[in-house]
Design an enzyme around this catalytic site. Structure first.
Site, short mmCIF file in Angstrom:
data_model
loop_
_atom_site.label_atom_id
_atom_site.label_comp_id
_atom_site.label_asym_id
_atom_site.label_seq_id
_atom_site.Cartn_x
_atom_site.Cartn_y
_atom_site.Cartn_z
N HIS A 79 0.85 -1.20 0.00
CA HIS A 79 0.00 0.00 0.00
C HIS A 79 0.88 1.25 0.00
O HIS A 79 2.01 1.23 0.51
CB HIS A 79 -0.86 -0.04 1.27
CG HIS A 79 -1.95 0.97 1.31
ND1 HIS A 79 -1.72 2.28 1.68
CD2 HIS A 79 -3.27 0.87 1.04
CE1 HIS A 79 -2.87 2.94 1.64
NE2 HIS A 79 -3.83 2.10 1.25
N ASP A 94 2.90 -3.98 8.09
CA ASP A 94 1.72 -3.13 7.91
C ASP A 94 0.51 -4.05 8.14
O ASP A 94 0.19 -4.88 7.29
CB ASP A 94 1.74 -2.55 6.49
CG ASP A 94 0.42 -1.91 6.10
OD1 ASP A 94 -0.50 -1.83 6.96
OD2 ASP A 94 0.29 -1.49 4.94
N CYS A 152 -4.86 1.66 -4.08
CA CYS A 152 -3.74 2.31 -3.38
C CYS A 152 -2.42 1.53 -3.44
O CYS A 152 -1.49 1.85 -2.73
CB CYS A 152 -4.06 2.60 -1.92
SG CYS A 152 -5.30 3.87 -1.72
N LYS A 207 -10.85 -0.08 10.16
CA LYS A 207 -11.00 -1.29 9.33
C LYS A 207 -11.36 -2.50 10.18
O LYS A 207 -11.51 -3.60 9.68
CB LYS A 207 -9.69 -1.57 8.57
CG LYS A 207 -9.37 -0.54 7.49
CD LYS A 207 -8.20 -1.02 6.67
CE LYS A 207 -7.47 0.09 5.93
NZ LYS A 207 -8.19 0.67 4.82
N GLN A 265 -4.56 -4.57 6.91
CA GLN A 265 -5.50 -5.55 6.37
C GLN A 265 -5.47 -6.87 7.12
O GLN A 265 -6.37 -7.69 6.97
CB GLN A 265 -5.21 -5.81 4.87
CG GLN A 265 -5.33 -4.60 3.97
CD GLN A 265 -6.76 -4.09 3.84
OE1 GLN A 265 -7.73 -4.80 4.10
NE2 GLN A 265 -6.91 -2.83 3.46
#
Lengths: 143, 398
Positions: free
Chosen positions: B112, B189, B353, B215, B192
């Site tokens: 991302h 990261d 993204c 999220k 997600q």
């Protein structure tokens, strides 16, 4: 212009657009990229101008049916116009999209987008080619 | 599962854009409303009861986050505005000093913008070298590829736990073990992955982790930066102001608070922290394993059914995860998403993204379906129904 005709016009110009295949600066064209910051449309538009008149127009890139077809129709109409006439056409088109007073007579096939304000999120799609052409006009003024 | 807890679902819309943001259960909304109505006060100050209560719940959230991701201590939890701020703080507050010219950072083109872009800027600023670990044929990341990319100059492995386009679950444990063995810093990261699978930073040897509240059922504007204590001690704040300093004087003497408080300048998003606490407690009650398997089942079902649709091309059919990316043949992805919107189905079109990924995928833009545990087989059937009539797409959208 009835809805069915508008749809056909948009689809025809989306699937078989006018002058797709970009001619660049090396061929004497002025090129401008135009993209929609809120979505993924991304087109390059180029105009060839000689003696104050647009003698050719091309484009390429990835964009939705509305953006692509509007580019096709607008570029076809621009070829042969003087700079002043082209400016007028683009301004008139922008007014139509933004629901301001505009001259319906001069719009021709661009009337396919006269109801686009009913889908506000598509207005930027329809305006995409107009933005690029306006930018090229501004560039010309500076030269 | 648990659809009755989500007021949004009463709209009747089918929400398949959970990779972008998730819906919020009523308990989360209620906890924030309660703060504003009953103990609306600033934290870490005030000699009155409601400020004490707000501070207490704020600090309890750190404990809840710590348990949720398996960290060793709550001092390792820093509240930020979201994964983007967390990653920028880590990259510019830690790596900018830690890394030297010529050092290599292993990363992938599927990352991302919030991970890749700060590193690209750092590459320009201090001359580190970003090494793109090759993706496999199905655009996923394999452990062996990471292993092969490690050189004597490698200092960091920086990847997402689950990639946000292809949706593959990265082998974090194996990569973490590798990092530990080779002395590399492992930055994940988790935007997600943390909402969709069990995370354990200690077991997986994750040195830094970033994720967003919104999220994972929480409000917008709140995220978490996890870092191993020893590394956080070396990280520099990027923001100075109230509540992060111990003392200062006009002569320039500045003393800052301990970790994690030195990284939380100014009044933090208190209501959002409280909302995040409710969200995490709610998720823990459902169980991350249950969430993960529900999403995998939905994906399996959708992919299986889509095989009957010759006009649909799926790009990540065999990838283990909760995302399906596809296109309707000869239709621009945005037009496909607009078509589905006419049926009340929310999907995302574009590059999602991860703009460097287009160098790897056969297409630039796709439609993305990203599931969460409240999605159902019936909703997938409605999507299939809409797709079965896709030859009428232009009649619908034009």
């Amino acid at each position: 212009m009835d809805q069915e005709f508008k749809r056909e016009l948009i689809l025809e110009n989306y699937q078989h657009p006018f002058h797709r295949g970009l001619k660049g600066e090396e061929d004497g064209y002025l090129v401008k990229n135009t993209n929609n910051e809120s979505c993924i449309d991304n087109l390059d538009i180029s105009l060839k101008i000689e003696k104050g008149r647009i003698i050719d127009a091309t484009f390429d890139g990835e964009a939705c049916a509305i953006s692509t077809s509007a580019t096709s129709i607008l570029l076809r109409k621009l070829v042969g116009l003087s700079i002043e006439e082209a400016k007028e056409l683009v301004e008139n088109y922008e007014k139509m999209i933004e629901e301001e007073d505009y001259d319906q007579e001069k719009m021709g096939e661009l009337l396919a987008y006269q109801d686009i304000y009913l889908q506000p999120n598509r207005k930027t799609c329809a305006l995409l080619p107009a933005n690029a052409v306006s930018e090229i006009m501004k560039q010309l003024k500076k030269q | 599962m648990h659809r009755e807890d989500f007021p949004f679902l009463k709209t009747g819309l089918i929400y398949f854009d959970n990779g972008a943001t998730s819906l919020k259960p009523k308990v989360v909304l209620d906890s924030m409303q309660e703060y504003y109505e009953k103990y609306c006060a600033n934290i870490h100050r005030g000699d009155y009861g409601i400020s004490y209560r707000a501070s207490e719940i704020y600090e309890e959230t750190r404990e809840v986050c710590k348990n949720f991701i398996g960290a060793s201590s709550k001092e390792e939890i820093i509240f930020t505005s979201g994964a983007t701020q967390s990653l920028n703080q880590i990259i510019f507050g830690f790596f900018k000093k830690y890394l030297k010219k010529g050092d290599e950072v292993l990363i992938t083109k599927a990352e991302h913008a919030s991970l890749l872009l700060p590193f690209l800027i750092l590459e320009k600023e201090i001359g580190i070298h970003l090494v793109y670990v090759p993706l496999s044929k199905d655009y996923t990341l394999h452990y062996e590829s990471v292993l092969q990319a490690v050189t004597a100059k490698t200092k960091v492995v920086a990847i997402s736990g689950i990639s946000n386009v292809v949706g593959d679950r990265r082998p974090l444990h194996e990569i973490g073990m590798l990092c530990k063995e080779k002395g590399l810093i492992f930055l994940v990261d988790g935007a997600q992955s943390v909402p969709h699978e069990k995370t354990n930073v200690v077991e997986d040897h994750i040195d830094f982790l970033a994720f967003s509240g919104h999220k994972m059922l929480g409000p917008t504007g709140i995220g978490v930066l996890y870092g191993r204590k020893e590394l956080l001690e070396k990280m520099e704040p990027l923001q100075y102001g109230g509540d992060m300093n111990q003392s200062f004087s006009s002569s320039g003497e500045v003393s800052i608070k301990s970790v994690p408080f030195r990284f939380e300048a100014g009044t933090p998003p208190i209501a959002e922290v409280i909302g995040l606490k409710s969200a995490i407690q709610y998720l823990m009650k459902i169980g991350m394993e249950n969430i993960q398997s529900h999403e995998a089942n939905l994906k399996k079902y959708l992919v299986e059914q889509l095989k009957k649709y010759p006009q649909i091309e799926v790009y990540n059919a065999n990838v283990n995860g909760g995302n399906v990316i596809f296109n309707i043949r000869d239709v621009f992805s945005q037009d496909a998403a607009i078509y589905l919107d006419h049926f009340g189905i929310c999907t995302r079109a574009g590059t999602h993204c991860a703009k460097a990924l287009k160098e790897e995928l056969p297409v630039q833009n796709t439609v993305r379906i990203s599931f969460y545990f409240y999605n159902t087989k019936e909703e997938v059937d409605k999507l299939l129904q809409a797709l079965s009539k896709s030859d009428t797409l232009y009649d619908v959208i034009l």
